[in-house]
Write a protein that holds these residues in place. Structure first.
Motif, short mmCIF file in Angstrom:
data_model
loop_
_atom_site.label_atom_id
_atom_site.label_comp_id
_atom_site.label_asym_id
_atom_site.label_seq_id
_atom_site.Cartn_x
_atom_site.Cartn_y
_atom_site.Cartn_z
N SER A 1 6.67 1.00 12.44
CA SER A 1 5.52 0.60 11.62
C SER A 1 5.53 -0.91 11.49
N THR B 1 10.40 7.66 12.59
CA THR B 1 9.47 6.59 12.21
C THR B 1 10.22 5.61 11.32
N THR B 2 10.18 4.34 11.68
CA THR B 2 10.97 3.33 10.98
C THR B 2 10.19 2.04 10.83
N VAL C 1 -1.37 -0.34 10.08
CA VAL C 1 -2.43 -0.06 9.11
C VAL C 1 -3.17 -1.37 8.88
N TYR D 1 -5.16 4.70 3.62
CA TYR D 1 -5.56 5.74 2.68
C TYR D 1 -5.10 5.34 1.27
N THR E 1 11.72 10.62 8.76
CA THR E 1 10.97 9.56 8.12
C THR E 1 11.62 9.26 6.77
N GLY E 2 10.91 8.59 5.87
CA GLY E 2 11.51 8.26 4.58
C GLY E 2 10.41 7.90 3.58
N GLY E 3 10.72 7.08 2.65
CA GLY E 3 11.63 5.97 2.58
C GLY E 3 11.86 5.36 3.98
N GLU E 4 12.93 4.65 4.08
CA GLU E 4 13.29 4.11 5.39
C GLU E 4 14.47 4.93 5.93
N MET F 1 3.65 8.26 -0.41
CA MET F 1 4.00 8.25 1.01
C MET F 1 5.46 7.84 1.17
N TYR G 1 0.81 -1.21 0.00
CA TYR G 1 0.00 0.00 0.00
C TYR G 1 0.85 1.27 0.00
#
Ligand code: SAM
Length: 318
Positions: free
Chosen positions: A112, A88-89, A153, A183, A59-62, A313, A20
């Motif tokens: 995540s 955020t990873t 998610v 989303y 954040t990213g990407g990773e 995203m 996603y």
């Protein structure tokens, strides 16, 4: 609402290929020289802080695939006036990095994770590695962060059966499990028709299995999430309802991607860039002036403002 939160994407590359998230067209990344360097990212961060930003989320990407990310975190954590540096990873590389990142000045970490079952994890991410993510979660919990959150998610027919399993983690672990509504952001996720599993459906599943969720007062670090606790739990359960709720009025954030393009809203086109100024050696005053303009555009942004259509995203960072 004043802008005091910057989401800073460090790279458009990722070591997972989530159904996603990752764009349909594989392997189309920015060239190395297009990415902002550590010094440029730090200078941009300092300018945003001068303009009123108090919290930065990487954040990213990773973000953990960024070269010498520990060194970069050290540089960002030293920006005068910054109160909170978070990340955020997907957690794959966190087992070894959680301790060094904490020592370098990282305050909070969000991981995540969309499945606790190896087969479903592989279906969603295109990769094995659930054991590595768990090593990352354990290392983060041991490293003394001021907050550890899991971001999940749920998608109908894919992992919605795991709502209660995820919430159950909050009984024994001192972390917040947050359910983020799916989303259909880009071409790939738009193909997952009917995947939305709403907050209301998720809550029902959790309460049927584990009893009532007690609403907790909102803390600043919860952002748009509504937060609850299961009876006797060490941790908390949160919900971010971007689809079934509308929280533009309380939005306090802007986003900058790894090439220095700034987005006043996740769903807006990039309205400004900073790379030309950062590379061209512009003085701080010029940088500050452009950021003021960005904040002005942000303050006039509404739900019905021009939308970018598809949103990647994986490069903007969610
Ligand atoms: N690689 C890092 C990670 O996995 O957390 C950071 C980038 S990732 C784009 C950030 C967040 O965006 C993840 O929690 C991911 O689940 C979320 N995300 C990506 N696409 C999404 C979508 N279509 N709907 C809801 N959340 C999405």
């Amino acid at each position: 609402m004043a802008v005091d939160y910057l989401r800073l994407s460090l790279t458009d590359r990722c070591n997972l290929n989530c159904v996603y998230c990752t764009p349909l067209e594989k392997g189309k990344f920015l060239r190395h020289e297009e990415l902002l360097r550590h010094e440029e990212l730090t200078r941009a961060a300092a300018a945003f802080v001068r303009a009123g930003v108090r919290k930065i989320r990487l954040t990213g990407g990773e973000p953990l695939v960024k070269k010498n990310v520990v060194g970069l975190v050290g540089m960002l954590a030293a920006v005068p006036g910054l109160r909170e540096l978070a990340l955020t990873t997907n957690g794959l590389l966190l087992g070894k990095l959680a301790g060094p990142l904490r020592e370098a000045g990282l305050d909070r970490v969000n991981i995540s994770l969309d499945s606790l079952r190896e087969e479903t994890f592989r279906k969603i991410t295109g990769s094995s590695g659930l054991d590595k993510v768990w090593a990352g979660i354990s290392a983060a919990l041991a490293a003394g962060y001021s907050g550890v959150k899991l971001n999940t998610v749920l998608m109908k027919g894919l992992n919605d059966g795991e709502a209660a399993d995820f919430a159950r983690l909050s009984l024994e672990l001192p972390l917040t499990v947050r359910f983020i509504e799916f989303y259909p952001a880009n071409e790939r996720s738009a193909r997952l028709k009917g995947a939305l599993f709403t907050t209301a459906e998720t809550k029902r599943r959790i309460e049927d299995a584990l009893g009532p969720l007690e609403r907790l007062p909102a803390a600043a670090s919860d952002g748009p999430a509504s937060v609850y606790r299961l009876r006797g739990a060490k941790g908390r359960v949160g919900f971010i309802s971007g689809r079934s709720d509308y929280f533009c009025g309380s939005c306090n954030r802007v986003r900058m991607d790894c090439a220095g393009r700034v987005y006043p809203c996740l769903f807006s086109p990039a309205t400004h860039g900073l790379k030309d100024l950062l590379r061209g050696g512009a003085p701080d005053a010029v940088l500050d002036d452009r950021i003021k303009k960005i904040f002005l555009v942000k303050s006039s942004y509404r739900k019905d403002s021009p939308s970018a259509g598809h949103v990647e995203m994986s490069s903007i960072g969610g």
